[in-house]
Design an enzyme around this catalytic site. Structure first.
Site, PDB file in Angstrom:
ATOM      1  CG  ASP A  53      -2.071  -1.132   1.174  1.00 53.19           C
ATOM      2  OD1 ASP A  53      -2.216  -1.577   0.032  1.00 53.19           O
ATOM      3  OD2 ASP A  53      -2.545  -1.387   2.311  1.00 53.19           O
TER       4      ASP A  53
ATOM      5  NE  ARG B  69      -0.664   2.169  13.283  1.00 55.37           N
ATOM      6  CZ  ARG B  69      -0.201   1.592  12.357  1.00 55.37           C
ATOM      7  NH1 ARG B  69       1.059   1.984  12.182  1.00 55.37           N
ATOM      8  NH2 ARG B  69      -0.824   0.557  11.654  1.00 55.37           N
TER       9      ARG B  69
ATOM     10  CG  ASP C 112      -3.956   1.723  12.391  1.00 54.94           C
ATOM     11  OD1 ASP C 112      -4.043   1.921  13.635  1.00 54.94           O
ATOM     12  OD2 ASP C 112      -3.807   0.431  11.899  1.00 54.94           O
TER      13      ASP C 112
ATOM     14  CB  SER D 264      -3.751  -6.865   6.863  1.00 57.66           C
ATOM     15  OG  SER D 264      -3.311  -5.652   7.347  1.00 57.66           O
TER      16      SER D 264
HETATM   17  N1  ARG Z   1      -7.669  -3.283  15.223  1.00 58.78           N
HETATM   18  C1  ARG Z   1      -6.173  -2.967  15.674  1.00 58.78           C
HETATM   19  C2  ARG Z   1      -6.256  -1.588  16.211  1.00 58.78           C
HETATM   20  O1  ARG Z   1      -6.985  -0.860  15.676  1.00 58.78           O
HETATM   21  C3  ARG Z   1      -5.047  -3.396  14.919  1.00 58.78           C
HETATM   22  C4  ARG Z   1      -4.900  -2.729  13.468  1.00 58.78           C
HETATM   23  C5  ARG Z   1      -3.854  -3.454  12.838  1.00 58.78           C
HETATM   24  N2  ARG Z   1      -3.422  -2.555  11.833  1.00 58.78           N
HETATM   25  C6  ARG Z   1      -2.990  -2.701  10.646  1.00 58.78           C
HETATM   26  N3  ARG Z   1      -2.764  -1.818   9.814  1.00 58.78           N
HETATM   27  N4  ARG Z   1      -2.787  -3.931  10.065  1.00 58.78           N
HETATM   28  O2  ARG Z   1      -5.280  -1.070  16.911  1.00 58.78           O
END
Ligand code: ARG
Length: 417
Positions: free
Chosen positions: A14, A93, A122, A173
């Site tokens: 991505d 993040r 995210d 992912s």
């Molecule tokens: N659902 C989790 C969170 O919001 C994990 C997100 C994983 N992110 C990713 N880009 N694969 O913290």
């Protein structure tokens, strides 16, 4: 002058596709890979970004800051979203966002870009943390607007000479950092099915873990781990060490239906061996040294703290205010905790502290008991006074039978959105 955009670059498909996409929109791309302890050759990612067309590519080593300013706070807060997820992805993040803002200011960029889609948490975290730290910067999220399927993305990449490593065609992912690994997509989207073994990367299946348990002693100073088995260590060293050790014993697997900020329920699989060892150890030490009312009140703060991390509100005054509270609770959280790692579980089996409120001569039922049991009678007399007074009064008469309720007509179903 071309406008510059600072792109959060992971090396994956991505964010690689994002480079030509942004360039085709007239922007000069500066790729920034923030090292928060994810595996992989980040220098190789940097080279790849340059080959694909970034004008500059930077690797920021944020591991120590991640451990000391983010993981440390989350640990003292026993942060578990919905009581189960140690917030590994969520916690990194704001730090990644802050690193992007720093670079943007240094190179005079007016825009920041990330590879998040429009369905996840995210994007919310990146956008909110940029808004909080640098409201003058514009945030671009190509994957939120380009509406390409996976196949279209691969075709787009191939047409522009962006290498698509076979590994990226994996059905999952993933996101990794010091505090854990997140896995989504593929067969995991069937919430009724057990995650296949191949979805896991950091942990051994509990049934294949060693038959002999491992004991590990964690030393804490004011709520933070400072040693393992008597050897002094710092958090950036201890966390990966425990990820390996506990992961080997099958500790750290989480399978959870999670409530996302954007309203979606999603099936999430995590591996967080160090977090699921250190949090119970820290909780056990707090149980030993903190009084009941403080423990109870802190739990409500922990729940709020976890939620604000999840919701992307790290750079807000509430987080700092809660930090001040949490920090003031930790002055006596010093001591040692022994854990037994065995077949998927990290159990606390021993604890000691110079500040223990647990006192043997008060707790014991054996020789040496100093608790004045005769005082309990008077205590219970006073404690039970409201209950006795309540019970001494006559019950009020039962209410007269109500008229038949009016049943409302069922509402016609509407579309969810
Ligand atoms: N659902 C989790 C969170 O919001 C994990 C997100 C994983 N992110 C990713 N880009 N694969 O913290």
């Amino acid at each position: 002058m071309t406008d510059k955009v600072v792109l959060a670059y992971s090396g994956g498909l991505d964010t690689s596709v994002a480079i030509p996409w942004l360039k085709e929109r007239g922007l000069e791309v500066i790729a920034v890979t923030v090292d928060v302890g994810q595996p992989g050759d980040l220098q190789a990612h940097r080279q790849k970004a340059l080959r694909i067309g970034a004008s500059e590519a930077i690797v920021v080593d944020a591991r120590a800051e991640f451990a000391e300013s983010y993981i440390a706070r989350a640990l003292r807060a026993n942060a578990l979203y919905e009581g189960i997820y140690p917030l590994s992805t969520a916690l990194a993040r704001p730090l990644i966002g802050k690193s992007l803002v720093d670079v943007a200011r240094r190179v005079g960029a007016g825009k920041i870009a990330h590879g998040c889609t429009g369905k996840g948490n995210d994007q919310v975290r990146f956008d909110l943390c940029t808004t909080s730290l640098a409201p003058e910067l514009e945030v671009l999220a190509p994957a939120r607007v380009w509406k390409m399927t996976r196949e279209e993305e691969i075709a787009y990449a191939e047409a522009r000479g962006v290498p698509v490593p076979v590994g990226r065609r994996s059905p999952y992912s993933t996101d990794e950092n010091l505090w854990g690994r997140s896995v989504e997509c593929g067969i995991l989207e069937d919430a009724a099915l057990e995650p296949p073994e191949e979805a896991y990367g950091w942990t051994r299946a509990p049934e294949r873990a060693p038959d002999v348990p491992a004991y590990v002693t964690i030393g804490f100073d004011r709520g933070l781990p400072i040693s393992i088995d008597g050897q002094a260590t710092d958090l950036p060293t201890l966390v990966p060490m425990l990820n390996r050790l506990a992961g080997d014993h099958g500790v750290g697997r989480i399978d959870h239906i999670e409530s996302r900020v954007v309203g979606i329920k999603s099936r999430e699989v995590y591996e967080c061996p160090a977090a699921l060892t250190l949090i119970p150890a820290h909780q056990a030490l707090e149980a030993l040294v903190l009084p009941r009312d403080l423990l109870d009140f802190k739990r409500s703060v922990e729940q709020r703290y976890s939620q604000l991390i999840y919701d992307g509100l790290w750079f807000m005054p509430l987080r700092e205010a809660l930090d001040a509270f949490i920090s003031s609770t930790q002055s006596r959280v010093t001591g040692e905790v022994v854990l037994k790692l065995y077949k998927g579980a990290a159990r606390v089996v021993g604890r000691r502290s110079a500040y223990a409120l647990y006192q043997h001569e008060l707790a014991t039922y054996a020789e040496g008991d100093r608790f004045r049991s005769e005082m309990a009678e008077g205590f219970i007399y006073v404690w039970g006074l409201p209950a006795r007074t309540w019970a001494s009064l006559e019950e009020p008469p039962a209410p007269a039978p109500a008229a038949a309720p009016v049943v409302p007509a069922p509402r016609a179903p509407t579309a969810v959105d």
